[in-house]
Design a protein around this motif. Structure first.
Motif, short mmCIF file in Angstrom:
data_model
loop_
_atom_site.label_atom_id
_atom_site.label_comp_id
_atom_site.label_asym_id
_atom_site.label_seq_id
_atom_site.Cartn_x
_atom_site.Cartn_y
_atom_site.Cartn_z
N SER A 435 0.85 -1.19 0.00
CA SER A 435 0.00 0.00 0.00
C SER A 435 0.89 1.24 0.00
O SER A 435 2.09 1.17 0.28
CB SER A 435 -0.90 0.00 1.24
OG SER A 435 -0.13 0.24 2.42
N GLU A 436 0.29 2.40 -0.31
CA GLU A 436 1.08 3.64 -0.32
C GLU A 436 1.66 3.93 1.06
O GLU A 436 2.79 4.41 1.18
CB GLU A 436 0.21 4.81 -0.80
CG GLU A 436 -0.02 4.85 -2.28
CD GLU A 436 1.28 4.97 -3.07
OE1 GLU A 436 2.15 5.77 -2.69
OE2 GLU A 436 1.42 4.25 -4.07
N GLY A 437 0.89 3.63 2.12
CA GLY A 437 1.40 3.84 3.47
C GLY A 437 2.59 2.95 3.78
O GLY A 437 3.56 3.38 4.41
N GLN A 438 2.55 1.70 3.31
CA GLN A 438 3.66 0.79 3.54
C GLN A 438 4.90 1.23 2.76
O GLN A 438 6.03 1.10 3.25
CB GLN A 438 3.24 -0.63 3.15
CG GLN A 438 2.25 -1.25 4.12
CD GLN A 438 1.67 -2.55 3.61
OE1 GLN A 438 1.48 -2.74 2.41
NE2 GLN A 438 1.35 -3.46 4.52
N LYS A 439 4.70 1.76 1.56
CA LYS A 439 5.85 2.27 0.79
C LYS A 439 6.51 3.44 1.53
O LYS A 439 7.74 3.55 1.58
CB LYS A 439 5.39 2.72 -0.60
CG LYS A 439 5.00 1.57 -1.52
CD LYS A 439 4.50 2.10 -2.86
CE LYS A 439 4.06 0.95 -3.77
NZ LYS A 439 3.52 1.44 -5.06
N LYS A 440 5.67 4.32 2.10
CA LYS A 440 6.22 5.43 2.87
C LYS A 440 7.02 4.93 4.07
O LYS A 440 8.07 5.49 4.41
CB LYS A 440 5.08 6.34 3.36
CG LYS A 440 4.60 7.35 2.33
CD LYS A 440 5.63 8.46 2.15
CE LYS A 440 5.09 9.54 1.25
NZ LYS A 440 6.06 10.64 1.08
N LYS A 441 6.55 3.85 4.69
CA LYS A 441 7.26 3.31 5.85
C LYS A 441 8.62 2.73 5.45
O LYS A 441 9.57 2.77 6.24
CB LYS A 441 6.40 2.26 6.55
CG LYS A 441 5.23 2.86 7.31
CD LYS A 441 4.41 1.80 8.02
CE LYS A 441 3.26 2.43 8.79
NZ LYS A 441 2.44 1.43 9.51
N VAL A 442 8.71 2.19 4.25
CA VAL A 442 10.01 1.72 3.75
C VAL A 442 10.99 2.89 3.69
O VAL A 442 12.14 2.78 4.14
CB VAL A 442 9.85 1.07 2.35
CG1 VAL A 442 11.22 0.83 1.71
CG2 VAL A 442 9.10 -0.25 2.46
N LEU A 443 10.54 4.03 3.15
CA LEU A 443 11.41 5.21 3.06
C LEU A 443 11.78 5.73 4.44
O LEU A 443 12.92 6.12 4.68
CB LEU A 443 10.71 6.31 2.24
CG LEU A 443 10.38 5.98 0.78
CD1 LEU A 443 9.70 7.18 0.12
CD2 LEU A 443 11.63 5.60 0.00
N ILE A 444 10.80 5.75 5.35
CA ILE A 444 11.06 6.25 6.71
C ILE A 444 12.05 5.34 7.43
O ILE A 444 13.00 5.81 8.07
CB ILE A 444 9.74 6.37 7.49
CG1 ILE A 444 8.92 7.54 6.94
CG2 ILE A 444 10.00 6.57 8.98
CD1 ILE A 444 7.52 7.62 7.50
#
Length: 503
Positions: A435-444
């Motif tokens: 999901s888009e939220g999970q992709k953001k968490k990868v970057l974080i």
């Protein structure tokens, strides 16, 4: 007033080895302003798509109403058309005058309907789509994260607009928006779904109280279980010792033992064994009561960060700085004065289109061939920067490949993702499936594992769930890294910013 009833809903994506929903049941009224809350990847958008009839599922969804969904899907070809052409495709039969009336309430001029959709800002696109969405009759509206990428002004308009409406499900991680706009919450917990009256803050207060009670009850059950186990073990040892003494005895040591003593010992042993079974039954009951007490508790794990200390106090300084793209007729940033001192957390609180991302590119030294600059921009020498882009489209392949490419310790990387609520099943998937939220968490997670003097995060919280936002807020307040951020979440800004830079 109608109801939406969900009964024994079970759904899994084709080829997936885990269910998104399993035997889920609940009901909601269609005149509610319903906030939809849950962790990233738990199925919020999936559920909206199930309501729209886009996937097959087991169980039943009884609705008897028409759903409409925001955001409307737009293809690359659609972006060349104007919204006036697109709106009848989005919502067949929609009347233009009603759309224009809704646009007035959203503080946007009707002329944007006749401009190519690609030329509109994120805020303008959102407002046009919402105006079309609310121009129908008796539709129940599914609104999926309407404020992502929007500045403070656009968010305020949409917040005010939604407070005047009824009959929708709003998926959002913006606590300020949820508190203002909703009167019920639909919550995807870890082990089920609950519906509750109130807004986000009232639900969170109730949840904290319930979690505290569950932890207290759990502790009480643990103590009782330990006590029962100890009593059962002690009684079992007595019973075993007594049983072993039934046959054979030392006539010297037990000279007073009679032949009928064996029957007495047998009766005593039977009584002890009965007590053991009673302890075991109570123990089983305690364990059964304990199971499930903690199943829905949200554990906001403390994250860690290792910021570096730079030898200079002033890390960035700008004097009369201007930036203009080579194909533009005017500068996007003009005569800008700015400084970032070590230990500060500066949020660029500018309107959309004000040059926030362009300024960050200049600081990072990327895209220099696309723009010209004037004035002074001074960056401290040897400055190590950890950067999070607002764009996630470059994430491809496995997590192991990402870790290797970015020189991250793979084990620590996975451990940090677990703390950000990734399940172990996600580790086997390719990032395109996230999901888009999970992709953001990868970057974080990648940024948090990178020791740096300065952390530059460009809209890091888009699509990130409420619980993870709280984790990140706590992390920043504990470790006090030097940061330059673009973020529009009002509560996040108020909590962590030492300086809010406005233009």
């Amino acid at each position: 007033m109608a109801q939406i009833s969900v009964n024994n809903l079970t759904f899994a994506y084709e080829g997936s080895f885990d269910n998104v929903f399993e035997n889920v049941s609940f009901s909601v009224d269609t005149n509610w302003r319903l906030g939809f809350i849950g962790r990233n990847g738990k199925g919020k958008t999936t559920f909206l798509n199930l309501l729209m009839g886009r996937y097959e599922y087991a169980g039943s969804i009884t609705k008897g109403i028409v759903f409409d969904y925001f955001p409307y899907q737009t293809t690359k070809k659609d972006m060349e058309k104007c919204a006036f052409e697109l709106m009848d495709f989005w919502k067949p039969g929609v009347e233009g005058w009603r759309v224009i009336c809704e646009m007035q309430r959203l503080d946007i001029d009707a002329e944007v309907l006749y401009r190519p959709f690609a030329t509109l800002s994120f805020g303008e696109r959102t407002k046009v789509m919402l105006a079309v969405l609310f121009s129908g009759d008796n539709d129940f509206l599914l609104i999926d994260e309407p404020t992502n990428h929007l500045d403070k002004g656009a968010r305020a308009v949409i917040k005010e607009y939604l407070t005047q409406k009824n009959g929708f499900i709003l998926v959002s991680h913006d606590r300020d928006l949820l508190d203002a706009c909703i009167d019920h919450v639909l919550v995807l917990n870890r082990a089920g779904i609950e519906v509750q009256a109130g807004n986000f803050s009232s639900w969170w207060e109730n949840k904290e109280r319930a979690d505290k009670n569950a932890l207290s009850e759990n502790e009480k059950h643990l103590k009782e279980i330990a006590k029962l186990k100890s009593s059962a073990d002690r009684t079992q040892r007595w019973a075993d010792k007594s049983e072993n003494s039934k046959i054979g005895y030392d006539p010297i040591k037990e000279h007073d033992r009679f032949l009928d003593t064996r029957a007495y010992i047998g009766a005593k042993t039977k009584k002890m064994q009965s007590r053991v079974k009673s302890f075991e039954k109570r123990l089983s009951g305690e364990i059964e009561e304990k199971e499930g007490l903690l199943k829905d508790i949200e554990k906001i794990t403390d994250l860690k960060l290792t910021p570096l200390r730079h030898h200079k106090d002033r890390l960035i300084e700008c004097r009369d700085f201007s930036l203009q793209y080579k194909d533009a007729s005017a500068p996007v940033i003009s005569n800008f004065n700015f400084e970032l001192m070590q230990g500060e957390r500066v949020i660029l609180d500018w309107d959309n289109g004000g040059g926030k991302s362009s300024f960050i590119k200049a600081v990072l030294g990327v895209g220099k061939e696309l723009f010209d600059t004037k004035g002074i921009m001074s960056i401290a020498s040897g400055l190590v920067i950890s950067y999070i882009s607002q764009d996630t489209s470059h994430l491809r392949g496995s997590l192991q490949e990402y870790a290797k490419e970015n020189k991250l310790d793979y084990s620590l990387f996975l451990s940090l993702l677990r703390q950000l609520d990734f399940s172990r099943e996600q580790f086997a998937k390719r990032m395109e499936e996230f999901s888009e939220g999970q992709k953001k968490k990868v970057l974080i997670a990648g940024s948090l594992l990178t020791p740096a003097h300065l952390y530059i995060w460009d809209e890091p919280l888009n699509y990130i769930d409420v619980f993870s936002r709280m984790q990140i807020e706590k992390l920043i307040l504990i470790y006090s890294p030097t940061m330059l951020l673009v973020e529009h979440d009002a509560r996040f800004k108020d909590k962590i910013a030492t300086v809010q830079c406005r233009r």
